[in-house]
Scaffold this motif. Structure first.
Motif, PDB file in Angstrom:
ATOM      1  N   GLN A  88       0.863  -1.174   0.000  1.00 47.66           N
ATOM      2  CA  GLN A  88       0.000   0.000   0.000  1.00 47.66           C
ATOM      3  C   GLN A  88       0.908   1.236   0.000  1.00 47.66           C
ATOM      4  OE1 GLN A  88      -1.268   1.910   3.400  1.00 47.66           O
ATOM      5  NE2 GLN A  88      -3.432   2.039   2.881  1.00 47.66           N
ATOM      6  N   VAL A  89       0.584   2.204  -0.843  1.00 46.22           N
ATOM      7  CA  VAL A  89       1.346   3.453  -0.883  1.00 46.22           C
ATOM      8  C   VAL A  89       0.360   4.605  -0.715  1.00 46.22           C
ATOM      9  CG1 VAL A  89       2.898   4.904  -2.252  1.00 46.22           C
ATOM     10  CG2 VAL A  89       3.033   2.404  -2.435  1.00 46.22           C
ATOM     11  N   GLU A  90       0.644   5.469   0.256  1.00 42.26           N
ATOM     12  CA  GLU A  90      -0.157   6.681   0.414  1.00 42.26           C
ATOM     13  C   GLU A  90       0.645   7.857  -0.097  1.00 42.26           C
ATOM     14  OE1 GLU A  90      -2.646   7.189   4.187  1.00 42.26           O
ATOM     15  OE2 GLU A  90      -1.074   5.806   4.788  1.00 42.26           O
ATOM     16  N   MET A  91       0.058   8.667  -0.949  1.00 40.10           N
ATOM     17  CA  MET A  91       0.749   9.837  -1.506  1.00 40.10           C
ATOM     18  C   MET A  91      -0.046  11.088  -1.178  1.00 40.10           C
ATOM     19  SD  MET A  91       1.442   8.379  -5.377  1.00 40.10           S
ATOM     20  CE  MET A  91       1.822   6.625  -5.604  1.00 40.10           C
ATOM     21  N   ASP A  92       0.562  11.971  -0.387  1.00 40.55           N
ATOM     22  CA  ASP A  92      -0.011  13.302  -0.146  1.00 40.55           C
ATOM     23  C   ASP A  92       0.630  14.271  -1.121  1.00 40.55           C
ATOM     24  OD1 ASP A  92      -0.788  11.921   2.077  1.00 40.55           O
ATOM     25  OD2 ASP A  92      -0.449  13.583   3.458  1.00 40.55           O
ATOM     26  N   VAL A  93      -0.181  15.053  -1.777  1.00 42.28           N
ATOM     27  CA  VAL A  93       0.364  16.092  -2.648  1.00 42.28           C
ATOM     28  C   VAL A  93       0.234  17.423  -1.913  1.00 42.28           C
ATOM     29  CG1 VAL A  93       0.215  17.199  -4.900  1.00 42.28           C
ATOM     30  CG2 VAL A  93      -0.301  14.759  -4.666  1.00 42.28           C
ATOM     31  N   ILE A  94       1.375  18.108  -1.737  1.00 40.70           N
ATOM     32  CA  ILE A  94       1.391  19.350  -0.963  1.00 40.70           C
ATOM     33  C   ILE A  94       1.354  20.526  -1.921  1.00 40.70           C
ATOM     34  CG2 ILE A  94       2.545  20.597   0.916  1.00 40.70           C
ATOM     35  CD1 ILE A  94       2.246  17.683   1.706  1.00 40.70           C
ATOM     36  N   VAL A  95       0.218  21.193  -1.993  1.00 44.38           N
ATOM     37  CA  VAL A  95       0.078  22.399  -2.825  1.00 44.38           C
ATOM     38  C   VAL A  95      -0.384  23.531  -1.917  1.00 44.38           C
ATOM     39  CG1 VAL A  95      -1.011  23.405  -4.865  1.00 44.38           C
ATOM     40  CG2 VAL A  95      -0.646  20.943  -4.731  1.00 44.38           C
ATOM     41  N   THR A  96       0.273  24.666  -2.003  1.00 45.79           N
ATOM     42  CA  THR A  96      -0.096  25.812  -1.172  1.00 45.79           C
ATOM     43  C   THR A  96      -0.372  27.009  -2.075  1.00 45.79           C
ATOM     44  OG1 THR A  96       2.094  26.778  -0.922  1.00 45.79           O
ATOM     45  CG2 THR A  96       1.548  24.938   0.548  1.00 45.79           C
ATOM     46  N   PRO A  97      -0.904  28.100  -1.503  1.00 43.85           N
ATOM     47  CA  PRO A  97      -1.111  29.297  -2.338  1.00 43.85           C
ATOM     48  C   PRO A  97       0.195  29.811  -2.967  1.00 43.85           C
ATOM     49  CG  PRO A  97      -2.338  29.500  -0.283  1.00 43.85           C
ATOM     50  CD  PRO A  97      -1.475  28.273  -0.150  1.00 43.85           C
ATOM     51  N   ASP A  98       1.364  29.384  -2.420  1.00 39.29           N
ATOM     52  CA  ASP A  98       2.650  29.835  -2.960  1.00 39.29           C
ATOM     53  C   ASP A  98       3.150  28.966  -4.113  1.00 39.29           C
ATOM     54  OD1 ASP A  98       2.661  31.792  -1.067  1.00 39.29           O
ATOM     55  OD2 ASP A  98       3.918  30.688   0.348  1.00 39.29           O
ATOM     56  N   THR A  99       2.522  27.810  -4.334  1.00 40.71           N
ATOM     57  CA  THR A  99       3.011  26.898  -5.374  1.00 40.71           C
ATOM     58  C   THR A  99       2.921  27.551  -6.761  1.00 40.71           C
ATOM     59  OG1 THR A  99       2.236  25.039  -4.057  1.00 40.71           O
ATOM     60  CG2 THR A  99       2.689  24.604  -6.382  1.00 40.71           C
ATOM     61  N   ASP A 100       3.980  27.393  -7.548  1.00 43.38           N
ATOM     62  CA  ASP A 100       3.967  27.861  -8.941  1.00 43.38           C
ATOM     63  C   ASP A 100       3.098  26.894  -9.733  1.00 43.38           C
ATOM     64  OD1 ASP A 100       4.495  28.152 -11.681  1.00 43.38           O
ATOM     65  OD2 ASP A 100       6.524  28.881 -11.318  1.00 43.38           O
ATOM     66  N   MET A 101       1.861  27.300 -10.016  1.00 39.71           N
ATOM     67  CA  MET A 101       0.896  26.355 -10.570  1.00 39.71           C
ATOM     68  C   MET A 101       1.203  25.975 -12.012  1.00 39.71           C
ATOM     69  SD  MET A 101      -0.805  25.428  -8.048  1.00 39.71           S
ATOM     70  CE  MET A 101      -2.120  24.408  -8.771  1.00 39.71           C
TER      71      MET A 101
END
Lengths: 96, 96, 96, 96, 96, 96, 96, 96, 96, 96
Positions: free
Chosen positions: E4-17
């Motif tokens: 099992q692999v859990e992947m959290d993707v961390i995106v913030t208002p500062d991320t270069d979209m």
């Protein structure tokens, strides 16, 4: 070689206090012996808790392990060990 | 009156090291002064970390607070304070 | 004297990768040198993470601290140290 | 294929030590057998704790699970498994 | 061999979209390819979060590590891996 | 509608194993029945632990709750539920 | 089908408040619309925090996920979802 | 009606201290006003930390929320609220 | 004045179920009475757990404390209280 | 010199309530005596919990430790101590 050792003693209303007190007396004698030998450099009580912070001065990890496993109260304890070394700002001869 | 103080110093690749090194030099001088006065009884480095464990000997909570807030590296630190007292098993005169 | 050391390497989308890669190359060379000297006994990668588990064999806490603080990637790392000793069930000569 | 396994052994003042010691002897024999077969590559004791860090070398997740569930002290243990792989900086043949 | 692999993707208002969206497109293509090959057996989204739970079927720890490190969104992720094996109660052929 | 369910089974040296084994047999039969009905889509064992990760496919929260509370081993379990939905990258028909 | 949703809004001194306030206005309009439709059954503010506790009433996990991902303030939020069902002690018609 | 409120003030080497000091002065004036009105019954500093423990006496949850959100330093704070009531052992008139 | 209350009910294989069931019946009657009076506004079950999330509407902290301490199942419970207030986005009359 | 003390009282369905109630009566008398002496400045109950928050005013760490260890309910308690000092914003004479 210095280590900080934290020892929590777990006593609950269910603890057999006769057995515990016997071991506690043995613990005190054992602690005195190690303090006199210089192995157990400091022992302080944390305010309001059945917990101490100690500093041990030993030759090796193995020696520290043997000293701790022989604590008469070990079966009642939760023990955490932190390896220390001299801080570059210390001016005391005995901080290492 | 004794307190254990843990100080974590937070330095990252983004830290302005010129400013930091300047404060670190001031920190060392300040620490030496407090050690000489007997207020900062011990300082040890935790192995592998930018963190120390210290023992302070002060007159009151307020004195300790003032000493800690004046640490030149305080803005870079995470500080935790634990009040200590004499352990009934201690045989050392200076463990309290 | 053996210690387990866990090293997390913190890299984010904001990391300056040119600087990081330079240090990473220096880290590899430094690690090879310590492995050849026998100080860095094992290094394994944790699956799916930028994290390793290592076993160091050193003379003292102080030696381990100096080796770790000199890691070229140290500013990017979160390091945890656990002191080890021989397990009574071990049958290997080199497990201590 | 390598895995780090951490085993905490939970013993309290309430533990039936006769039963426990019997299982502990069986555990030692079982550990020796697995070490000789090469499945249990390393076992170290964590200083001051009833806890070990081990390295297992197995063919599959299923084999590791079967080996761990057969540990005579398993009912007294809290077990955590971490999958490992070769670190690109390793120079040892047997780090994978 | 399943993980099992859990992947959290961390995106913030500062991320270069712009950069992020480019990598996200590459991630989708890469995921499709691994799903078609049978290596990435399942992927589910956790409700309300930028996080997935996946099941990988690989030959070895090393293969899983290589597959995960090559994820185009890896620099934005926090990844946790849990080794699985067949449950004795399973009746499905493809639960192992 | 899919949910991940993690079930920890808590067994200690104090557990009455005769009662437990009886319930465990009932649990297996119950699990088989739910798997055959399609409600319990997957069940995997976590390596080295008395813990499983399962995928349930149910009509509603209420149905899932009723199915879980009826688990014969429920009194021995710590259960955590995570609601899932289709991942935009999934190419499998049965990932939702 | 009911879910409790906790939403933390992360605002720091570095947040671009002009952008944030624009999104906050959109969030309010969006919330009003979902409340009027009956999908967003309740919303309460936690005292002293930029955090709310909400109750959603939706057809499926997928519908809830889509509603949450469309929150104008989602990039500033940390969201946790807990599936609910009718409590056997409830006497209210609308507690399920 | 009494509440314990803990306020952590987050200041880092990156904080714009000119803005912060301005707000801090406003905070002090605001605190004085609330203390004089009897709403903010006590405020103590935690030794060694930029954190206070306060006791508020308000008419309602809503009033407390409004008072806290208006703190000039709120954007720099992490705030936790604990509702209190009279302890049956208290002998003080003003402990409720 | 609204509060969220979470109640975990701790039942283990060792629980005396005759005593527990008696108290559970009393709990249900007590809950019905408080729901009818409007003090206990909502009660929902968390899926898969012996835990509920409730909303209480009381005059004061003291009233809530008295209501909770009188819960027949209180000795089996772990209780957490969160003070709520009206959210500025709420459009419902009864969300405060 | 002020300290915040949090006391959790641990009572379970297994607690011998006759012994507990006897100690609770002694605790109340002891608390009254310390409150009258001015050592135990405040005591508040946390809503919904068997837990209090207290403020002690003592001469030293050692005095606080002795007062706490003599609490008749100490064997049932989990105690945490936080050293306090005067807050620069306080306007009350008795906040230090």
């Amino acid at each position: 070689m210095l280590f900080q050792v934290e020892m929590d003693v777990i006593v609950t209303p269910d603890t057999d206090m006769a057995v515990f007190e016997e071991r506690k007396a043995a613990e005190k004698a054992y602690s005195h012996e190690l303090q006199r030998s210089g192995k157990w450099r400091h022992i302080w009580r944390i305010v309001g808790q059945y917990r101490n912070i100690s500093i041990f001065d030993v030759e090796s990890n193995a020696e520290l392990h043997d000293l701790l496993m022989a604590l008469p109260l070990y079966p009642y304890m939760d023990v955490r060990v932190t390896p220390l070394c001299r801080h570059p700002s210390s001016i005391r001869d005995d901080d290492s």
